[in-house]
Motif scaffolding. Structure first.
Motif, PDB file in Angstrom:
ATOM      1  N   TYR A   4      -1.713 -35.176 -18.349  1.00 16.00           N
ATOM      2  CA  TYR A   4      -0.722 -34.143 -18.635  1.00 16.00           C
ATOM      3  C   TYR A   4      -0.111 -34.433 -20.010  1.00 16.00           C
ATOM      4  O   TYR A   4       0.384 -35.528 -20.261  1.00 16.00           O
ATOM      5  N   GLY A   5      -0.126 -33.417 -20.892  1.00 16.07           N
ATOM      6  CA  GLY A   5       0.346 -33.646 -22.263  1.00 16.07           C
ATOM      7  C   GLY A   5      -0.773 -34.264 -23.090  1.00 16.07           C
ATOM      8  O   GLY A   5      -0.572 -35.217 -23.845  1.00 16.07           O
ATOM      9  N   ALA A   6      -1.974 -33.687 -22.942  1.00 21.25           N
ATOM     10  CA  ALA A   6      -3.186 -34.270 -23.542  1.00 21.25           C
ATOM     11  C   ALA A   6      -3.259 -34.097 -25.057  1.00 21.25           C
ATOM     12  O   ALA A   6      -4.132 -34.678 -25.696  1.00 21.25           O
ATOM     13  N   VAL A  25     -12.520 -35.996 -16.967  1.00 21.44           N
ATOM     14  CA  VAL A  25     -11.150 -35.769 -17.445  1.00 21.44           C
ATOM     15  C   VAL A  25     -10.755 -34.291 -17.461  1.00 21.44           C
ATOM     16  O   VAL A  25     -11.477 -33.447 -17.997  1.00 21.44           O
ATOM     17  N   THR A  26      -9.595 -34.014 -16.854  1.00 15.25           N
ATOM     18  CA  THR A  26      -8.963 -32.700 -16.995  1.00 15.25           C
ATOM     19  C   THR A  26      -7.730 -32.900 -17.868  1.00 15.25           C
ATOM     20  O   THR A  26      -6.882 -33.738 -17.555  1.00 15.25           O
ATOM     21  N   GLY A  27      -7.643 -32.171 -18.967  1.00 17.48           N
ATOM     22  CA  GLY A  27      -6.486 -32.273 -19.854  1.00 17.48           C
ATOM     23  C   GLY A  27      -5.577 -31.076 -19.655  1.00 17.48           C
ATOM     24  O   GLY A  27      -6.053 -29.949 -19.504  1.00 17.48           O
ATOM     25  N   VAL A  28      -4.259 -31.312 -19.645  1.00 17.28           N
ATOM     26  CA  VAL A  28      -3.296 -30.208 -19.558  1.00 17.28           C
ATOM     27  C   VAL A  28      -2.551 -30.143 -20.891  1.00 17.28           C
ATOM     28  O   VAL A  28      -2.010 -31.154 -21.361  1.00 17.28           O
ATOM     29  N   CYS A  29      -2.570 -28.959 -21.519  1.00 14.80           N
ATOM     30  CA  CYS A  29      -1.907 -28.789 -22.814  1.00 14.80           C
ATOM     31  C   CYS A  29      -1.546 -27.315 -22.989  1.00 14.80           C
ATOM     32  O   CYS A  29      -1.855 -26.494 -22.133  1.00 14.80           O
ATOM     33  N   LEU A  36      -8.532 -28.329 -29.326  1.00 11.44           N
ATOM     34  CA  LEU A  36      -8.413 -29.737 -29.727  1.00 11.44           C
ATOM     35  C   LEU A  36      -8.774 -30.655 -28.563  1.00 11.44           C
ATOM     36  O   LEU A  36      -9.591 -31.572 -28.703  1.00 11.44           O
ATOM     37  N   VAL A  37      -8.169 -30.408 -27.409  1.00  7.71           N
ATOM     38  CA  VAL A  37      -8.379 -31.306 -26.261  1.00  7.71           C
ATOM     39  C   VAL A  37      -9.834 -31.240 -25.785  1.00  7.71           C
ATOM     40  O   VAL A  37     -10.428 -32.254 -25.420  1.00  7.71           O
ATOM     41  N   VAL A  45      -9.972 -28.105 -19.320  1.00  3.21           N
ATOM     42  CA  VAL A  45      -8.657 -28.034 -19.954  1.00  3.21           C
ATOM     43  C   VAL A  45      -7.833 -26.955 -19.259  1.00  3.21           C
ATOM     44  O   VAL A  45      -8.333 -25.858 -19.008  1.00  3.21           O
ATOM     45  N   ILE A  46      -6.595 -27.287 -18.923  1.00  2.00           N
ATOM     46  CA  ILE A  46      -5.707 -26.329 -18.259  1.00  2.00           C
ATOM     47  C   ILE A  46      -4.529 -26.032 -19.194  1.00  2.00           C
ATOM     48  O   ILE A  46      -3.882 -26.960 -19.701  1.00  2.00           O
ATOM     49  N   ASP A  47      -4.277 -24.744 -19.413  1.00  2.00           N
ATOM     50  CA  ASP A  47      -3.166 -24.304 -20.258  1.00  2.00           C
ATOM     51  C   ASP A  47      -1.895 -24.270 -19.408  1.00  2.00           C
ATOM     52  O   ASP A  47      -1.784 -23.441 -18.486  1.00  2.00           O
ATOM     53  N   TYR A  48      -0.946 -25.173 -19.706  1.00  2.00           N
ATOM     54  CA  TYR A  48       0.243 -25.255 -18.849  1.00  2.00           C
ATOM     55  C   TYR A  48       1.129 -24.015 -18.937  1.00  2.00           C
ATOM     56  O   TYR A  48       1.991 -23.809 -18.087  1.00  2.00           O
TER      57      TYR A  48
END
Ligand SMILES: NC(=O)c1ccc[n+]([C@@H]2O[C@H](COP(=O)([O-])OP(=O)(O)OC[C@H]3O[C@@H](n4cnc5c(N)ncnc54)[C@H](OP(=O)(O)O)[C@@H]3O)[C@@H](O)[C@H]2O)c1
Length: 167
Positions: A4-6, A25-29, A36-37, A45-48
């Motif tokens: 979280y906060g990738a 890896v799942t990145g949240v940003c 970028l992530v 990648v998940i858009d918060y």
């Protein structure tokens, strides 16, 4: 693993290190940082601003909150029974909640300020030199513009790192 906060300084290194060690890896940003992530190797990648990752039914072995802004209760729900929660920001109230949760569950919660150890820093330097991980640099400021650099960082939305150039 979910980070979280990738897109911050801690997060961009965390994504790359997790991939280097073979994690899924799942990145949240935020929206502006999805590309970028992904470029750092995140598998998903998940858009918060558009999706609450705690409500999509996915669970993770490891959740790392790299900016201290992830929802604690939601993170606990999305963490597997024997999962590990890592927290980069040592806010006192959060540390108390983490301590309590680790006492009443089988989850492992780790947080606090890192103690830099020379051998770890040398290891990271070698990974950078070998091209295995790369520092993400958002902006560079000359030394005399350090105040402006701090103002920018304090907005809380830098991508990776901000550098002060000395020479
Ligand atoms: N424990 C330790 O030893 C240690 C060491 C170093 C740093 N830290 C702490 O770690 C934290 C992170 O520092 P940092 O330099 O990596 O980054 P930072 O400057 O605190 O955060 C920048 C990033 O956070 C993202 N962000 C902001 N609000 C968010 C939200 N609500 N949800 C998800 N992402 C969000 C921003 O992306 P968007 O623009 O897309 O929102 C931006 O890319 C700081 O609090 C720092 O003090 C702890």
């Amino acid at each position: 693993m979910l980070i979280y906060g990738a897109s911050g300084s801690v997060g961009t290194y965390a994504v790359q290190l997790a991939k280097y060690f073979g994690a899924q890896v799942t990145g949240v940003c935020g929206t502006a940082n999805l590309e970028l992530v992904t470029s750092l190797g995140a598998d998903k990648v998940i858009d918060y601003t558009k999706e609450d990752f705690t409500k999509n039914g996915e669970t993770y072995d490891v959740i790392f909150d790299a900016v201290g802004k992830g929802p604690f209760s939601g993170c606990m729900r999305s963490l597997k029974k024997e999962g590990i929660y890592l927290q980069a920001v040592a806010a006192p109230a959060l540390m108390v909640r983490m301590r309590w949760t680790s006492m009443i569950s089988s989850k492992k919660l780790i947080g606090g300020t890192a103690t830099p150890e020379t051998e770890n820093l040398i290891y990271l330097k070698e990974l950078v030199e070998a091209g295995k991980i790369k520092p993400v640099i958002d902006r560079r400021y000359p030394l005399e513009q350090t105040v402006e650099a701090h103002r920018y960082v304090e907005k809380g939305h830098k991508k990776g790192n901000v550098v002060i150039t000395i020479l």
